[in-house]
Motif scaffolding. Structure first.
Motif, PDB file in Angstrom:
ATOM      1  N   VAL A   2      40.164  27.759 -17.011  1.00  0.00           N
ATOM      2  CA  VAL A   2      38.854  27.150 -17.259  1.00  0.00           C
ATOM      3  C   VAL A   2      37.742  28.041 -16.705  1.00  0.00           C
ATOM      4  CG1 VAL A   2      37.365  25.193 -16.675  1.00  0.00           C
ATOM      5  CG2 VAL A   2      39.733  24.797 -17.370  1.00  0.00           C
ATOM      6  N   TYR A   3      37.973  28.630 -15.549  1.00  0.00           N
ATOM      7  CA  TYR A   3      36.984  29.528 -14.916  1.00  0.00           C
ATOM      8  C   TYR A   3      36.612  30.672 -15.864  1.00  0.00           C
ATOM      9  CZ  TYR A   3      35.306  33.293 -11.853  1.00  0.00           C
ATOM     10  OH  TYR A   3      34.591  34.321 -11.295  1.00  0.00           O
ATOM     11  N   PHE A   4      37.631  31.402 -16.341  1.00  0.00           N
ATOM     12  CA  PHE A   4      37.343  32.551 -17.199  1.00  0.00           C
ATOM     13  C   PHE A   4      36.777  32.131 -18.549  1.00  0.00           C
ATOM     14  CE2 PHE A   4      40.526  34.753 -14.431  1.00  0.00           C
ATOM     15  CZ  PHE A   4      39.674  35.746 -13.978  1.00  0.00           C
ATOM     16  N   LEU A   5      37.340  31.088 -19.136  1.00  0.00           N
ATOM     17  CA  LEU A   5      36.851  30.628 -20.432  1.00  0.00           C
ATOM     18  C   LEU A   5      35.422  30.102 -20.339  1.00  0.00           C
ATOM     19  CD1 LEU A   5      40.066  28.890 -21.830  1.00  0.00           C
ATOM     20  CD2 LEU A   5      39.112  31.106 -22.489  1.00  0.00           C
ATOM     21  N   SER A   6      35.073  29.534 -19.176  1.00  0.00           N
ATOM     22  CA  SER A   6      33.702  29.048 -18.987  1.00  0.00           C
ATOM     23  C   SER A   6      32.711  30.208 -18.966  1.00  0.00           C
ATOM     24  CB  SER A   6      33.601  28.254 -17.676  1.00  0.00           C
ATOM     25  OG  SER A   6      34.386  27.083 -17.732  1.00  0.00           O
ATOM     26  N   PHE A   7      33.076  31.293 -18.298  1.00  0.00           N
ATOM     27  CA  PHE A   7      32.196  32.463 -18.278  1.00  0.00           C
ATOM     28  C   PHE A   7      32.092  33.086 -19.663  1.00  0.00           C
ATOM     29  CE2 PHE A   7      32.414  32.513 -13.615  1.00  0.00           C
ATOM     30  CZ  PHE A   7      31.109  32.880 -13.325  1.00  0.00           C
ATOM     31  N   ILE A   8      33.209  33.106 -20.395  1.00  0.00           N
ATOM     32  CA  ILE A   8      33.185  33.661 -21.748  1.00  0.00           C
ATOM     33  C   ILE A   8      32.286  32.819 -22.651  1.00  0.00           C
ATOM     34  CG2 ILE A   8      34.591  34.019 -23.817  1.00  0.00           C
ATOM     35  CD1 ILE A   8      36.885  34.852 -21.904  1.00  0.00           C
ATOM     36  N   ALA A   9      32.493  31.505 -22.613  1.00  0.00           N
ATOM     37  CA  ALA A   9      31.680  30.611 -23.443  1.00  0.00           C
ATOM     38  C   ALA A   9      30.221  30.639 -23.012  1.00  0.00           C
ATOM     39  CB  ALA A   9      32.228  29.188 -23.364  1.00  0.00           C
ATOM     40  N   GLY A  10      29.984  30.612 -21.689  1.00  0.00           N
ATOM     41  CA  GLY A  10      28.617  30.611 -21.185  1.00  0.00           C
ATOM     42  C   GLY A  10      27.872  31.893 -21.506  1.00  0.00           C
ATOM     43  N   GLY A  11      28.538  33.041 -21.343  1.00  0.00           N
ATOM     44  CA  GLY A  11      27.900  34.320 -21.643  1.00  0.00           C
ATOM     45  C   GLY A  11      27.590  34.479 -23.116  1.00  0.00           C
ATOM     46  N   THR A  12      28.534  34.071 -23.972  1.00  0.00           N
ATOM     47  CA  THR A  12      28.318  34.160 -25.416  1.00  0.00           C
ATOM     48  C   THR A  12      27.199  33.226 -25.859  1.00  0.00           C
ATOM     49  OG1 THR A  12      30.682  34.658 -25.682  1.00  0.00           O
ATOM     50  CG2 THR A  12      29.462  34.032 -27.651  1.00  0.00           C
ATOM     51  N   ALA A  13      27.183  32.011 -25.297  1.00  0.00           N
ATOM     52  CA  ALA A  13      26.130  31.051 -25.638  1.00  0.00           C
ATOM     53  C   ALA A  13      24.772  31.538 -25.146  1.00  0.00           C
ATOM     54  CB  ALA A  13      26.450  29.687 -25.024  1.00  0.00           C
ATOM     55  N   ALA A  14      24.738  32.117 -23.929  1.00  0.00           N
ATOM     56  CA  ALA A  14      23.479  32.618 -23.381  1.00  0.00           C
ATOM     57  C   ALA A  14      22.910  33.736 -24.256  1.00  0.00           C
ATOM     58  CB  ALA A  14      23.687  33.120 -21.954  1.00  0.00           C
ATOM     59  N   ALA A  15      23.784  34.629 -24.734  1.00  0.00           N
ATOM     60  CA  ALA A  15      23.324  35.706 -25.624  1.00  0.00           C
ATOM     61  C   ALA A  15      22.720  35.123 -26.902  1.00  0.00           C
ATOM     62  CB  ALA A  15      24.483  36.636 -25.962  1.00  0.00           C
ATOM     63  N   GLY A  16      23.394  34.114 -27.457  1.00  0.00           N
ATOM     64  CA  GLY A  16      22.878  33.483 -28.662  1.00  0.00           C
ATOM     65  C   GLY A  16      21.541  32.804 -28.436  1.00  0.00           C
ATOM     66  N   LEU A  17      21.412  32.126 -27.308  1.00  0.00           N
ATOM     67  CA  LEU A  17      20.152  31.442 -26.996  1.00  0.00           C
ATOM     68  C   LEU A  17      19.017  32.435 -26.802  1.00  0.00           C
ATOM     69  CD1 LEU A  17      21.463  28.691 -24.542  1.00  0.00           C
ATOM     70  CD2 LEU A  17      20.529  28.330 -26.843  1.00  0.00           C
ATOM     71  N   LEU A  18      19.300  33.544 -26.120  1.00  0.00           N
ATOM     72  CA  LEU A  18      18.267  34.548 -25.875  1.00  0.00           C
ATOM     73  C   LEU A  18      17.814  35.195 -27.187  1.00  0.00           C
ATOM     74  CD1 LEU A  18      19.798  36.201 -22.696  1.00  0.00           C
ATOM     75  CD2 LEU A  18      17.578  35.066 -22.810  1.00  0.00           C
ATOM     76  N   ILE A  19      18.769  35.494 -28.054  1.00  0.00           N
ATOM     77  CA  ILE A  19      18.424  36.097 -29.338  1.00  0.00           C
ATOM     78  C   ILE A  19      17.715  35.065 -30.220  1.00  0.00           C
ATOM     79  CG2 ILE A  19      19.356  37.108 -31.442  1.00  0.00           C
ATOM     80  CD1 ILE A  19      19.271  38.971 -29.000  1.00  0.00           C
ATOM     81  N   GLY A  20      18.188  33.819 -30.167  1.00  0.00           N
ATOM     82  CA  GLY A  20      17.529  32.768 -30.933  1.00  0.00           C
ATOM     83  C   GLY A  20      16.093  32.567 -30.497  1.00  0.00           C
ATOM     84  N   ALA A  21      15.864  32.664 -29.186  1.00  0.00           N
ATOM     85  CA  ALA A  21      14.505  32.511 -28.665  1.00  0.00           C
ATOM     86  C   ALA A  21      13.619  33.667 -29.110  1.00  0.00           C
ATOM     87  CB  ALA A  21      14.534  32.437 -27.137  1.00  0.00           C
ATOM     88  N   SER A  22      14.189  34.871 -29.155  1.00  0.00           N
ATOM     89  CA  SER A  22      13.390  36.025 -29.606  1.00  0.00           C
ATOM     90  C   SER A  22      13.062  35.910 -31.083  1.00  0.00           C
ATOM     91  CB  SER A  22      14.151  37.335 -29.332  1.00  0.00           C
ATOM     92  OG  SER A  22      15.267  37.460 -30.177  1.00  0.00           O
ATOM     93  N   ARG A  23      13.983  35.325 -31.878  1.00  0.00           N
ATOM     94  CA  ARG A  23      13.702  35.132 -33.310  1.00  0.00           C
ATOM     95  C   ARG A  23      12.585  34.103 -33.478  1.00  0.00           C
ATOM     96  NH1 ARG A  23      18.276  33.469 -37.612  1.00  0.00           N
ATOM     97  NH2 ARG A  23      18.529  31.673 -36.224  1.00  0.00           N
ATOM     98  N   ALA A  24      12.685  33.026 -32.669  1.00  0.00           N
ATOM     99  CA  ALA A  24      11.652  31.990 -32.760  1.00  0.00           C
ATOM    100  C   ALA A  24      10.296  32.514 -32.339  1.00  0.00           C
ATOM    101  CB  ALA A  24      12.042  30.789 -31.894  1.00  0.00           C
ATOM    102  N   GLY A  25      10.318  33.500 -31.400  1.00  0.00           N
ATOM    103  CA  GLY A  25       9.063  34.057 -30.919  1.00  0.00           C
ATOM    104  C   GLY A  25       8.593  35.230 -31.739  1.00  0.00           C
ATOM    105  N   GLY A  26       9.396  35.590 -32.760  1.00  0.00           N
ATOM    106  CA  GLY A  26       8.969  36.681 -33.631  1.00  0.00           C
ATOM    107  C   GLY A  26       9.214  38.038 -33.063  1.00  0.00           C
ATOM    108  N   ARG A  27      10.124  38.173 -32.080  1.00  0.00           N
ATOM    109  CA  ARG A  27      10.380  39.480 -31.492  1.00  0.00           C
ATOM    110  C   ARG A  27      11.750  39.985 -31.914  1.00  0.00           C
ATOM    111  NH1 ARG A  27       8.621  36.345 -27.385  1.00  0.00           N
ATOM    112  NH2 ARG A  27      10.692  36.189 -26.481  1.00  0.00           N
TER     113      ARG A  27
END
Length: 252
Positions: A227-252
């Protein structure tokens, strides 16, 4: 967007990313470096032949430190290169959900990491030729190394999403992997014990990737460690998606 089209988009990004590794020298250089460095650490630093033991303990002892450098090097291009080349707008304009693009990039890099670990399999064959090792424990060690590589990759790709400079992404990735690895070391816990409450020191110590990987080294596959490793994998992948999604929403 339907689930079927999202999966198709994920597969398309995965194929695009995996192909991009092997159409440039990047994957070959990475695999060659890993194939050379892993046995070199085991034979020279870990003194593989001097232990008189038929196991891969010398290899697994140094893998976290090797992965701590090489996984950020593999992850740094994920989004930073897209930003630098200006291709991120093209990628985000495609009918592919951001989560699918993020997961596709991660899975492609994780496959390359898995290939790198597979290049050390001749050492597994060698210890079986020289003695009678506990192959289940060795298999658990490889599983732990694969999950550790995935955690470092996911964190590295999330940090790559914050910058358009691959060098910056690499440095941030190495720093994050180092902090995660050293979280439970006596040096860190001793330094924190005089400044923060004991419960916080204990919580930080439990974040140690090295401690979790040690369980796999011993041949123990625990649910909490998975669970520890899978949580970091899921969290890191989700964080990357959120950051890129936010940049798309902001037009960057």
């Amino acid at each position: 967007m339907t689930a079927g089209s999202s999966i198709a988009g994920l597969h398309a990004v995965f194929r695009r990313e995996l192909g991009s590794y092997f159409t440039t020298p990047l994957a070959f250089v990475f695999l060659a470096a890993f194939a050379f460095a892993a046995p070199a650490f085991a034979f020279n630093v870990g003194r593989f032949f001097d232990t008189n033991r038929a196991d891969l303990a010398p290899l697994f002892a140094y893998l976290p430190w090797l992965l701590m450098i090489l996984m950020p090097a593999l992850a740094m291009r994920a989004w930073a290169e897209e930003r630098d080349r200006g291709t991120i707008e093209t990628l985000l304009s495609l009918p592919v959900p951001v989560w699918a693009a993020s997961l596709g990039k991660f899975l492609a890099a994780w496959v390359v990491a898995g290939l790198a670990l597979a290049l050390t399999f001749p050492m597994w064959i060698a210890v079986n030729y020289l003695g009678a090792p506990d192959n289940m424990a060795i298999a658990a060690g490889y599983l732990g190394a694969f999950l550790l590589a995935g955690a470092y990759l996911a964190i590295g790709q999330a940090l790559s999403a914050t910058t358009g400079n691959q060098v910056v992404a690499f440095v941030l990735g190495v720093l994050a992997a180092f902090l995660l690895t050293m979280a439970g070391s006596p040096f860190v816990t001793g330094a924190l014990s005089s400044a923060v409450p004991a419960w916080l020191v204990e919580a930080i110590a439990h974040l140690s990737a090295l401690e979790r990987f040690s369980a796999f080294q011993s041949g123990v596959i625990g649910v909490k460690d998975l669970v520890y490793f899978l949580s970091f994998i899921a969290g890191g992948t989700a964080a990357a998606g959120l950051l890129i999604g936010a940049s798309r929403a902001g037009g960057r």
